[in-house]
Write an enzyme that holds these catalytic residues in place. Structure first.
Site, mmCIF file in Angstrom:
data_model
loop_
_atom_site.group_PDB
_atom_site.id
_atom_site.type_symbol
_atom_site.label_atom_id
_atom_site.label_comp_id
_atom_site.label_asym_id
_atom_site.label_seq_id
_atom_site.Cartn_x
_atom_site.Cartn_y
_atom_site.Cartn_z
ATOM 1 N N ASN A 121 0.881 -1.253 0.020
ATOM 2 C CA ASN A 121 0.015 0.101 0.030
ATOM 3 C C ASN A 121 0.953 1.356 -0.075
ATOM 4 O OD1 ASN A 121 -2.016 -1.722 0.019
ATOM 5 N ND2 ASN A 121 -2.544 -1.379 2.310
ATOM 6 N N HIS A 138 5.717 -0.575 -2.585
ATOM 7 C CA HIS A 138 5.360 0.128 -3.867
ATOM 8 C C HIS A 138 5.520 1.683 -3.586
ATOM 9 C CE1 HIS A 138 2.728 -3.827 -5.235
ATOM 10 N NE2 HIS A 138 4.173 -3.767 -5.436
ATOM 11 N N CYS A 146 12.126 13.836 -7.468
ATOM 12 C CA CYS A 146 12.659 14.613 -8.447
ATOM 13 C C CYS A 146 12.804 13.515 -9.639
ATOM 14 C CB CYS A 146 13.861 15.504 -8.175
ATOM 15 S SG CYS A 146 14.508 16.187 -9.523
ATOM 16 N N CYS A 166 6.845 21.034 -9.262
ATOM 17 C CA CYS A 166 8.596 21.070 -9.964
ATOM 18 C C CYS A 166 9.254 21.138 -8.724
ATOM 19 C CB CYS A 166 8.743 22.319 -10.814
ATOM 20 S SG CYS A 166 7.799 21.752 -12.258
ATOM 21 N N CYS A 169 15.341 22.329 -8.791
ATOM 22 C CA CYS A 169 16.238 22.278 -9.922
ATOM 23 C C CYS A 169 15.377 22.843 -11.206
ATOM 24 C CB CYS A 169 16.965 21.009 -9.807
ATOM 25 S SG CYS A 169 16.065 19.659 -10.498
ATOM 26 N N THR A 207 -4.747 -8.917 0.310
ATOM 27 C CA THR A 207 -3.921 -8.864 -1.182
ATOM 28 C C THR A 207 -4.493 -10.034 -1.725
ATOM 29 O OG1 THR A 207 -1.874 -8.707 -2.268
ATOM 30 C CG2 THR A 207 -2.023 -9.952 -0.071
ATOM 31 N N SER A 208 -4.768 -9.545 -3.089
ATOM 32 C CA SER A 208 -5.171 -10.587 -4.115
ATOM 33 C C SER A 208 -3.911 -11.416 -4.591
ATOM 34 C CB SER A 208 -5.784 -9.732 -5.356
ATOM 35 O OG SER A 208 -5.032 -8.839 -5.874
ATOM 36 N N ASN A 232 -8.544 -12.597 4.504
ATOM 37 C CA ASN A 232 -8.988 -11.945 3.233
ATOM 38 C C ASN A 232 -10.434 -12.296 3.136
ATOM 39 O OD1 ASN A 232 -9.633 -11.275 0.361
ATOM 40 N ND2 ASN A 232 -7.268 -11.310 0.157
ATOM 41 N N ALA A 250 -10.386 -7.763 7.731
ATOM 42 C CA ALA A 250 -9.245 -7.753 8.423
ATOM 43 C C ALA A 250 -9.631 -7.081 9.769
ATOM 44 C CB ALA A 250 -8.041 -6.971 7.555
HETATM 45 P P1 OAD Z 1 -6.305 -5.899 -4.862
HETATM 46 O O1 OAD Z 1 -7.120 -4.700 -5.117
HETATM 47 O O2 OAD Z 1 -5.908 -6.460 -6.000
HETATM 48 O O3 OAD Z 1 -6.912 -6.946 -3.722
HETATM 49 C C1 OAD Z 1 -7.455 -6.412 -2.608
HETATM 50 C C2 OAD Z 1 -7.790 -7.902 -1.788
HETATM 51 O O4 OAD Z 1 -8.193 -7.374 -0.559
HETATM 52 C C3 OAD Z 1 -8.725 -8.785 -2.394
HETATM 53 O O5 OAD Z 1 -8.211 -10.080 -2.544
HETATM 54 C C4 OAD Z 1 -10.072 -8.349 -1.568
HETATM 55 O O6 OAD Z 1 -10.673 -9.648 -1.415
HETATM 56 C C5 OAD Z 1 -9.229 -8.306 -0.109
HETATM 57 N N1 OAD Z 1 -10.356 -7.484 0.888
HETATM 58 C C6 OAD Z 1 -11.171 -6.319 0.411
HETATM 59 N N2 OAD Z 1 -11.543 -5.897 1.504
HETATM 60 C C7 OAD Z 1 -11.095 -6.653 2.741
HETATM 61 C C8 OAD Z 1 -11.120 -6.435 3.900
HETATM 62 N N3 OAD Z 1 -11.937 -5.834 4.620
HETATM 63 N N4 OAD Z 1 -10.559 -7.467 4.735
HETATM 64 C C9 OAD Z 1 -9.238 -8.156 4.210
HETATM 65 N N5 OAD Z 1 -9.506 -8.463 2.867
HETATM 66 C C10 OAD Z 1 -10.211 -7.581 2.097
HETATM 67 O O7 OAD Z 1 -4.944 -4.980 -3.862
HETATM 68 P P2 OAD Z 1 -3.613 -5.475 -3.763
HETATM 69 O O8 OAD Z 1 -3.299 -7.025 -3.714
HETATM 70 O O9 OAD Z 1 -3.001 -4.663 -2.616
HETATM 71 O O10 OAD Z 1 0.259 -1.835 -7.247
HETATM 72 O O11 OAD Z 1 -2.932 -5.112 -5.155
HETATM 73 C C11 OAD Z 1 -1.558 -5.290 -5.253
HETATM 74 C C12 OAD Z 1 -0.928 -4.076 -6.241
HETATM 75 O O12 OAD Z 1 -1.708 -3.931 -7.423
HETATM 76 C C13 OAD Z 1 -1.187 -2.855 -5.679
HETATM 77 O O13 OAD Z 1 -0.066 -2.634 -4.747
HETATM 78 C C14 OAD Z 1 -0.894 -1.842 -6.895
HETATM 79 C C15 OAD Z 1 -1.918 -2.654 -7.672
HETATM 80 O O14 OAD Z 1 -1.654 -2.622 -8.990
HETATM 81 C C16 OAD Z 1 0.676 -0.842 -7.806
HETATM 82 O O15 OAD Z 1 0.414 0.332 -7.829
HETATM 83 C C17 OAD Z 1 2.359 -0.853 -8.289
#
Ligand code: OAD
Length: 261
Positions: A121, A138, A146, A166, A169, A207-208, A232, A250
């Protein structure tokens, strides 16, 4: 509220009620006894604070195309558009507070000798909740970098006066976050991988697990013998091999698991 959970294959099956209290107790004990704990979080940990996740029904990538906004090419093409989007996200996040899940993890850090919270996050809510043993894989929305000198500075103001901002520089500043197609900080990845390799317990929260290298950390921890706990609201690729998987928010599960830590 009862927590729905599953136990790893091979473990003795108990009645649902008994399994529920049994597995909560087991996770609590594992965490209490562990010398080393690693936690991996994603957007779901901030969902109850009101921060949109990336995927799913209300996910950010449903309304916006990642490659139009979160890539170096997008920034080169239209820095104003990219900055407007990031400023909008900063405004949304500024209105959000850490929730009980962030607080439970900040409290856990104080009880475990070797603790690391690895987050994907960029919202800064773990830090706001008091977490300090933290790797932001991330980056962080509240910092700018910059584009010429690579210097990083805090940008706590919610509304940016001039878009795009900006540097002194004269070069453009960009959000200090990782965009698609960019490498992560090598130091951050090394610190996260080492924590995954040596932890006795790993918690994987909200996290997914679709984005690498973060997505590989739970399997690495498991291979090295860690007890793997997932929290999750939906199943993920980790659910099948986690030792305990709680399919509830969570903000409900983590305070309960940490209750007597
Ligand atoms: P996602 O949006 O892919 O996944 C969010 C996860 O949280 C899903 O598996 C949901 O089921 C779960 N979820 C939702 N609400 C919840 C709750 N209240 N309690 C527990 N789980 C819950 O987000 P990320 O896995 O963080 O990268 O995505 C990874 C990366 O993809 C991000 O950091 C970002 C994105 O593109 C960049 O921007 C580089």
């Amino acid at each position: 509220m009862r927590i729905a959970c599953r136990i790893s294959p091979g473990r003795k099956r108990l009645s649902k009620m008994a399994v529920t209290s049994d597995i909560v107790t087991e996770v609590r004990l594992r965490v209490q006894r562990a010398r080393s704990v690693a936690v991996l979080t994603g957007a779901g940990v901030s969902a109850e604070s009101g921060v949109p996740t990336f995927r799913g029904a209300n996910g950010l990538w449903r309304s916006y195309r990642a490659e139009q906004l979160a890539t170096p090419q997008a920034f080169a093409r239209d820095p104003v558009l990219v900055w407007r989007w990031y400023d909008w996200r900063r405004q949304r996040i500024a209105a959000c507070c850490p929730n009980p899940a962030h607080a439970a993890l900040a409290a856990l850090e104080r009880t475990v000798p070797d603790f690391l919270l690895i987050t994907q996050n960029v919202d800064g809510l773990h830090r706001q909740a008091g977490s300090t043993a933290l790797v932001e894989l991330h980056g962080n929305l509240w910092r700018v970098r910059c584009t010429a000198e690579e210097t990083v500075q805090d940008l706590p103001a919610v509304l940016i006066d001039t878009i795009p901002p900006c540097c002194a520089c004269g070069a453009l500043q960009r959000p200090d976050v990782v965009w698609f197609g960019e490498p992560l900080s090598e130091a951050a990845v090394t610190r996260a991988s080492q924590a995954a390799e040596r932890c006795e317990v790993m918690l994987v929260v909200g996290t997914s697990l679709l984005v690498h290298p973060a997505a590989a950390l739970p399997a690495l921890a498991k291979r090295r013998g860690a007890y793997l706990v997932e929290v999750n609201v939906e199943p993920t690729p980790v659910t099948a091999y986690a030792d305990a998987a709680f399919q509830q928010p969570a903000g409900i599960v983590l305070p309960r698991l940490m209750h007597s830590c």
